[in-house]
Design a protein around this motif. Structure first.
Motif, mmCIF file in Angstrom:
data_model
loop_
_atom_site.group_PDB
_atom_site.id
_atom_site.type_symbol
_atom_site.label_atom_id
_atom_site.label_comp_id
_atom_site.label_asym_id
_atom_site.label_seq_id
_atom_site.Cartn_x
_atom_site.Cartn_y
_atom_site.Cartn_z
ATOM 1 N N MET A 1 -18.191 -7.808 -8.872
ATOM 2 C CA MET A 1 -17.097 -6.859 -8.525
ATOM 3 C C MET A 1 -18.142 -5.565 -8.640
ATOM 4 S SD MET A 1 -13.678 -5.671 -10.625
ATOM 5 C CE MET A 1 -14.099 -6.492 -12.172
ATOM 6 N N SER A 2 -17.783 -4.536 -7.471
ATOM 7 C CA SER A 2 -18.425 -3.222 -7.502
ATOM 8 C C SER A 2 -18.019 -2.296 -8.372
ATOM 9 C CB SER A 2 -18.322 -2.838 -6.093
ATOM 10 O OG SER A 2 -16.812 -2.242 -5.963
ATOM 11 N N HIS A 5 -14.122 0.952 -6.707
ATOM 12 C CA HIS A 5 -12.947 0.204 -5.764
ATOM 13 C C HIS A 5 -12.466 1.172 -4.886
ATOM 14 C CE1 HIS A 5 -12.424 -3.183 -9.223
ATOM 15 N NE2 HIS A 5 -13.448 -2.786 -9.262
ATOM 16 N N GLN A 6 -11.663 0.553 -3.718
ATOM 17 C CA GLN A 6 -10.899 1.274 -3.107
ATOM 18 C C GLN A 6 -9.698 1.444 -3.724
ATOM 19 O OE1 GLN A 6 -9.957 -0.867 0.597
ATOM 20 N NE2 GLN A 6 -9.297 1.065 1.493
ATOM 21 N N ASP A 12 -5.349 0.473 -7.017
ATOM 22 C CA ASP A 12 -6.679 -0.070 -6.916
ATOM 23 C C ASP A 12 -6.524 -1.512 -6.002
ATOM 24 O OD1 ASP A 12 -8.742 -1.691 -7.407
ATOM 25 O OD2 ASP A 12 -9.510 -0.896 -9.322
ATOM 26 N N GLU A 14 -8.627 -3.490 -4.874
ATOM 27 C CA GLU A 14 -9.446 -4.736 -5.177
ATOM 28 C C GLU A 14 -8.956 -5.400 -6.311
ATOM 29 O OE1 GLU A 14 -13.917 -5.766 -6.538
ATOM 30 O OE2 GLU A 14 -13.625 -4.176 -5.241
ATOM 31 N N ARG A 15 -8.329 -4.507 -7.281
ATOM 32 C CA ARG A 15 -7.749 -5.142 -8.284
ATOM 33 C C ARG A 15 -6.228 -6.021 -7.929
ATOM 34 N NH1 ARG A 15 -6.657 -1.915 -13.451
ATOM 35 N NH2 ARG A 15 -5.980 -4.050 -14.450
ATOM 36 N N THR A 17 -5.615 -7.386 -5.205
ATOM 37 C CA THR A 17 -6.360 -8.564 -4.384
ATOM 38 C C THR A 17 -6.784 -9.549 -5.619
ATOM 39 O OG1 THR A 17 -6.936 -7.319 -2.489
ATOM 40 C CG2 THR A 17 -7.431 -9.449 -2.737
ATOM 41 N N GLU A 18 -7.266 -9.132 -6.520
ATOM 42 C CA GLU A 18 -7.921 -10.196 -7.695
ATOM 43 C C GLU A 18 -6.666 -10.571 -8.276
ATOM 44 O OE1 GLU A 18 -10.762 -7.599 -9.888
ATOM 45 O OE2 GLU A 18 -12.151 -7.899 -8.181
#
Length: 188
Positions: A1-2, A5-6, A12, A14-15, A17-18
């Motif tokens: 995980m970067s 995040h976008q 967020d 990415e969060r 999607t996760e």
């Protein structure tokens, strides 16, 4: 995980999607039970406290929120707070707002402005028990969504369909939800 995040209009991506992947792979993580406790204060006023919920069977204590309720003077209240049917409209608006923000972020749509106008009609004859022919609650609820975004109208129509199809409040209002009630008589 970067570490970066976008983030699209505060969401967020990415969060999000996760979270979707986690709930898809482990459905019990996505099971929540929400709690509220309402106490009558005086006249037609009440205060609801919300401070915890269960996720996957585990109790989560969070910040406490207090929501006040009252009735307009025309219905014997003092109008110190919204009434319950107005709070239902507010809850629906909040739910739709979350749905649009999250789904737009996931779809790569940048929202510039989003607001909802909500209304519903209640006939007091039902609430007051004066007519068996009239519902006690809303006869209908209307929602108008105003959106300004960087997407064509057909993409926003698809967004609307997705949001409304997955909204917990749209579902709860549009479909019968089993309701279980108990009465506990105290101090007898």
């Amino acid at each position: 995980m970067s570490s970066e995040h976008q983030v699209r209009h505060g969401v967020d991506v990415e969060r999000l999607t996760e979270t979707m992947e986690t709930v898809s792979e482990t459905p019990e993580v996505g099971r929540f039970r929400f709690h509220a406790e309402t106490e009558w204060t005086e006249a037609l006023r009440s205060v609801t406290s919300i401070a915890e919920f269960d996720q996957a069977g585990e109790r989560v204590h969070s910040r406490e929120f207090r929501v006040e309720g009252d009735e307009p003077e025309q219905i014997l209240g003092e109008r110190t707070a919204p009434n319950a049917v107005e709070l239902l409209l507010a809850a629906l608006g909040a739910c739709l707002s979350v749905g649009y923000a999250a789904n737009a972020a996931a779809a790569g749509i940048e929202l510039d402005d989003l607001r909802f106008e909500l209304s519903g009609e209640v006939d007091l004859r039902g609430f007051l028990g004066l007519s068996d022919e009239v519902r006690a609650g809303y006869e209908e609820v209307a929602v108008t969504t105003y959106v300004e975004a960087d997407a064509p109208a057909e993409e926003l129509a698809e967004l609307r369909e997705r949001v409304e199809a997955t909204s917990p409040l749209v579902d709860s209002i549009a479909n019968e939800v089993p309701l279980e009630t108990d009465l506990v008589v105290e101090g007898s």
